[in-house]
Design a protein around this motif. Structure first.
Motif, PDB file in Angstrom:
ATOM      1  N   THR A   1     -13.528  10.159   1.961  1.00 27.25           N
ATOM      2  CA  THR A   1     -14.107   9.252   1.686  1.00 27.25           C
ATOM      3  C   THR A   1     -15.294   8.835   2.584  1.00 27.25           C
ATOM      4  OG1 THR A   1     -12.203   8.722   0.486  1.00 27.25           O
ATOM      5  CG2 THR A   1     -13.964   7.124   0.105  1.00 27.25           C
ATOM      6  N   SER A   2     -16.401   9.245   2.363  1.00 29.49           N
ATOM      7  CA  SER A   2     -17.619   8.890   3.298  1.00 29.49           C
ATOM      8  C   SER A   2     -17.738   7.579   3.465  1.00 29.49           C
ATOM      9  CB  SER A   2     -18.585   9.774   3.215  1.00 29.49           C
ATOM     10  OG  SER A   2     -18.449  11.056   3.322  1.00 29.49           O
ATOM     11  N   GLY A   3     -17.969   6.823   4.692  1.00 32.06           N
ATOM     12  CA  GLY A   3     -18.258   5.595   4.930  1.00 32.06           C
ATOM     13  C   GLY A   3     -17.019   4.627   4.791  1.00 32.06           C
ATOM     14  N   ALA A   4     -15.860   4.978   4.481  1.00 29.08           N
ATOM     15  CA  ALA A   4     -14.901   3.890   3.948  1.00 29.08           C
ATOM     16  C   ALA A   4     -14.375   2.942   5.171  1.00 29.08           C
ATOM     17  CB  ALA A   4     -13.832   4.563   3.366  1.00 29.08           C
ATOM     18  N   ASP A   5     -14.393   3.284   6.271  1.00 25.29           N
ATOM     19  CA  ASP A   5     -13.816   2.470   7.350  1.00 25.29           C
ATOM     20  C   ASP A   5     -14.983   1.533   7.572  1.00 25.29           C
ATOM     21  OD1 ASP A   5     -12.683   1.090   9.539  1.00 25.29           O
ATOM     22  OD2 ASP A   5     -12.854   3.097  10.809  1.00 25.29           O
TER      23      ASP A   5
ATOM     24  N   TYR B   1      -5.434   5.628  -0.062  1.00 27.65           N
ATOM     25  CA  TYR B   1      -4.443   5.757  -0.893  1.00 27.65           C
ATOM     26  C   TYR B   1      -4.196   4.524  -2.010  1.00 27.65           C
ATOM     27  CZ  TYR B   1      -2.962   8.846   2.676  1.00 27.65           C
ATOM     28  OH  TYR B   1      -2.850   9.811   3.533  1.00 27.65           O
ATOM     29  N   LEU B   2      -4.224   4.694  -3.075  1.00 23.85           N
ATOM     30  CA  LEU B   2      -4.268   4.014  -4.348  1.00 23.85           C
ATOM     31  C   LEU B   2      -2.701   3.718  -4.934  1.00 23.85           C
ATOM     32  CD1 LEU B   2      -7.192   5.442  -4.839  1.00 23.85           C
ATOM     33  CD2 LEU B   2      -7.633   3.149  -5.725  1.00 23.85           C
ATOM     34  N   ASN B   3      -2.101   2.655  -4.672  1.00 28.05           N
ATOM     35  CA  ASN B   3      -0.853   2.692  -5.265  1.00 28.05           C
ATOM     36  C   ASN B   3      -0.607   1.182  -6.163  1.00 28.05           C
ATOM     37  OD1 ASN B   3       0.578   4.860  -4.030  1.00 28.05           O
ATOM     38  ND2 ASN B   3      -0.150   3.672  -2.096  1.00 28.05           N
ATOM     39  N   ASP B   4      -0.499   1.654  -7.335  1.00 31.21           N
ATOM     40  CA  ASP B   4      -0.522   0.568  -8.380  1.00 31.21           C
ATOM     41  C   ASP B   4      -1.623  -0.522  -8.004  1.00 31.21           C
ATOM     42  OD1 ASP B   4       1.888   1.646  -9.791  1.00 31.21           O
ATOM     43  OD2 ASP B   4       2.918   0.676  -8.366  1.00 31.21           O
ATOM     44  N   CYS B   5      -2.858   0.075  -7.856  1.00 26.18           N
ATOM     45  CA  CYS B   5      -3.768  -0.821  -7.305  1.00 26.18           C
ATOM     46  C   CYS B   5      -4.517  -1.532  -8.685  1.00 26.18           C
ATOM     47  CB  CYS B   5      -5.000   0.042  -6.806  1.00 26.18           C
ATOM     48  SG  CYS B   5      -6.407  -0.869  -6.505  1.00 26.18           S
ATOM     49  N   PHE B   6      -4.323  -2.772  -8.892  1.00 22.67           N
ATOM     50  CA  PHE B   6      -4.634  -3.658 -10.165  1.00 22.67           C
ATOM     51  C   PHE B   6      -6.148  -4.097 -10.099  1.00 22.67           C
ATOM     52  CE2 PHE B   6      -5.342  -7.422 -12.476  1.00 22.67           C
ATOM     53  CZ  PHE B   6      -5.111  -6.865 -13.812  1.00 22.67           C
ATOM     54  N   VAL B   7      -6.906  -3.749 -11.001  1.00 21.70           N
ATOM     55  CA  VAL B   7      -8.350  -4.241 -11.149  1.00 21.70           C
ATOM     56  C   VAL B   7      -8.488  -4.777 -12.534  1.00 21.70           C
ATOM     57  CG1 VAL B   7      -9.311  -2.797  -9.190  1.00 21.70           C
ATOM     58  CG2 VAL B   7      -9.234  -2.011 -11.868  1.00 21.70           C
ATOM     59  N   THR B   8      -9.237  -5.854 -12.484  1.00 20.55           N
ATOM     60  CA  THR B   8      -9.708  -6.450 -14.000  1.00 20.55           C
ATOM     61  C   THR B   8     -10.537  -5.559 -14.591  1.00 20.55           C
ATOM     62  OG1 THR B   8     -11.198  -7.875 -12.894  1.00 20.55           O
ATOM     63  CG2 THR B   8      -9.151  -8.718 -13.090  1.00 20.55           C
ATOM     64  N   ASP B   9     -10.679  -6.050 -15.783  1.00 16.25           N
ATOM     65  CA  ASP B   9     -11.330  -4.999 -16.834  1.00 16.25           C
ATOM     66  C   ASP B   9     -13.014  -5.019 -16.174  1.00 16.25           C
ATOM     67  OD1 ASP B   9      -9.534  -4.087 -18.899  1.00 16.25           O
ATOM     68  OD2 ASP B   9      -9.548  -6.200 -19.656  1.00 16.25           O
TER      69      ASP B   9
ATOM     70  N   LEU C   1      -6.429   2.106   3.295  1.00 19.57           N
ATOM     71  CA  LEU C   1      -7.203   3.034   4.059  1.00 19.57           C
ATOM     72  C   LEU C   1      -6.596   3.871   5.098  1.00 19.57           C
ATOM     73  CD1 LEU C   1     -10.394   3.475   4.617  1.00 19.57           C
ATOM     74  CD2 LEU C   1     -10.218   2.028   6.793  1.00 19.57           C
ATOM     75  N   GLY C   2      -6.453   4.931   4.779  1.00 20.71           N
ATOM     76  CA  GLY C   2      -5.533   6.169   5.651  1.00 20.71           C
ATOM     77  C   GLY C   2      -6.275   6.611   6.897  1.00 20.71           C
ATOM     78  N   GLU C   3      -5.807   7.651   7.323  1.00 20.98           N
ATOM     79  CA  GLU C   3      -6.161   8.564   8.516  1.00 20.98           C
ATOM     80  C   GLU C   3      -7.454   8.699   8.522  1.00 20.98           C
ATOM     81  OE1 GLU C   3      -3.568  11.309   6.308  1.00 20.98           O
ATOM     82  OE2 GLU C   3      -3.661   9.138   6.563  1.00 20.98           O
ATOM     83  N   SER C   4      -8.265   8.855   9.439  1.00 21.69           N
ATOM     84  CA  SER C   4      -9.660   9.491   9.355  1.00 21.69           C
ATOM     85  C   SER C   4      -9.901  10.836   9.707  1.00 21.69           C
ATOM     86  CB  SER C   4     -10.592   8.609  10.539  1.00 21.69           C
ATOM     87  OG  SER C   4     -12.109   8.885  10.262  1.00 21.69           O
TER      88      SER C   4
END
Length: 432
Positions: A163-167, A221-229, A202-205
């Protein structure tokens, strides 16, 4: 690059950008192989704003220069003359592609929340598409990350990598597979996910050979990641369609930036052979060196031409332009690599040392044959499109051209071939 057809204001911006890169950015470059420090990036971006060259691709209403896509190349190549030039001008991947897509499909509220700070350089972003095998990579249809509709929003689960640029990014545009909801089809959906959301980690690079993209290439890593509509970007189920809105221009801007670096590599080689002598002659007069230089000029000019054609097509017909961008991406990524590699060869031992930046440039451009879809995947798609287009043409009445010669002509041709073979056997017998 051709500048004769540029509007006067774009040509003025190109000249300002050229001067800014050479006078301000190049002296601030880190040593070959090192990352650009955040403090230096901040200083250069402030200087770019003062020089009126900041964010050339961003509409003026969001603080950019408002250059239309068909004229981006002239500016992006000037920026790419330095490996940190695009970061200084805030037109570096992945932010540049995300800005372009947000401007086209985000709601006004989403633009204010995400595009405005991104365009100003006060935040960074990332794009969550690639997944560990057997998930999505060069084949987006393999997408495994899912988003399920829940009360008040969506719950996202999945694992992204590279995921380029995530950090250090403020948010991620996450691609997730979604079931049919109401009138929305089954497919993929894009979500704007803040990276301080408690459901995303954010996981290992991944340590890679390139250094230009700030924020590295981490796992997410996304674990039950809640976002609104209101986190849905565009419409539910149309994520793959929107991905082409982003990826077509993003592939091409990579070509533009790295072509600028190819031009600098050639300039380094030309300066080298101007003053070096070998076997009693200036290197520039040696045929072998001239061959390497000529091939590099050809690679640069053909790349420039295909970029210009693709950019014009993206402006006129985005769907056709996206298909053409695959051709541009393959050609430019391979041609640019050859230019840098030849420059290293012409500079000998210094070329592979950190006394010159060429080896670092090679590390920057080599991944481009993989990033934004492996070249082999693009070639597969290019071939399929060519076959399909030709079949449609023949089905519509164009003559089929692959029929063999008529029987009489074919027999004559076969006889001629037999006679030629007999003559060849006679010659071989004489040699023996």
């Amino acid at each position: 690059m051709s500048t004769q057809s540029l509007p006067a204001d774009v040509e003025a911006l190109r000249i300002r950008t050229r001067e800014f890169i050479r006078n301000t950015v190049i002296p601030a470059e880190p040593r070959p192989g090192e990352h650009l420090a955040q403090s230096t990036r901040d200083r250069l971006q402030a200087a770019a704003k003062a020089a009126n060259v900041f964010a050339p691709h961003v509409p003026k209403e969001f603080g950019g220069q408002g250059v239309p896509i068909q004229h981006w190349s002239a500016i992006f190549q000037e920026a790419g003359y330095s490996p940190i030039g695009a970061s200084a001008l805030n037109c570096m991947a992945p932010d540049e592609g995300n800005m372009h897509m947000l401007n086209l499909i985000a709601t006004q509220a989403q633009k204010q929340r995400y595009l405005v700070p991104l365009a100003a350089g006060t935040s960074r972003s990332c794009f969550g598409m690639t997944e560990p095998h057997p998930g999505a990579g060069s084949d987006p249809a393999a997408l495994l990350t899912t988003a399920a509709k829940v009360d008040g929003g969506w719950s996202i689960n999945g694992h992204k990598r590279f995921t380029s640029g995530a950090d250090g990014a403020a948010f991620c545009i996450v691609m997730a597979r979604t079931a049919a909801v109401g009138d929305a089809p089954t497919g993929a959906t894009m979500f704007l996910v803040d990276l301080d959301n408690k459901g995303i980690r954010l996981g290992e690079s991944i340590h890679t050979m390139d250094r230009a993209i700030a924020g590295g290439h981490p796992h997410i890593y996304l674990n039950d990641c809640f976002v609104t509509d209101d986190a849905v970007l565009g419409a539910v189920g149309l994520g793959f369609k929107y991905a082409q809105v982003r990826l077509g221009p993003a592939r091409l801007t990579h070509c533009m930036r790295w072509l600028g670096l190819a031009r600098r590599s050639l300039d380094i080689a030309l300066d080298r052979i101007e003053r070096r002598e070998m076997f009693g002659s200036p290197m520039k007069n040696l045929g072998l060196a001239q061959e390497l230089i000529a091939q590099s000029v050809i690679d640069i000019e053909t790349s420039d031409a295909i970029i210009e054609k693709t950019a014009a097509l993206l402006a006129a017909d985005p769907r056709a332009g996206s298909a053409m961008s695959s051709i541009a991406k393959v050609h430019c990524s391979e041609a640019i690599f050859r230019v840098v590699d030849r420059a290293i060869q012409l500079c000998g031992g210094d070329g592979v040392s950190d006394g010159l930046p060429l080896a670092a440039y090679l590390n920057e451009v080599r991944p481009f044959r993989i990033y934004d879809g492996a070249n082999e995947t693009h070639k597969w798609a290019i071939s399929r499109r060519a076959s399909a287009a030709r079949k449609r043409a023949v089905d519509a009445g164009e003559p089929y051209l692959a029929d063999v010669l008529g029987s009489d002509l074919h027999a004559a041709a076969a006889g001629s071939a037999d006679l030629h073979a007999a003559d060849l056997n006679t010659e071989l017998a004489g040699i023996r």
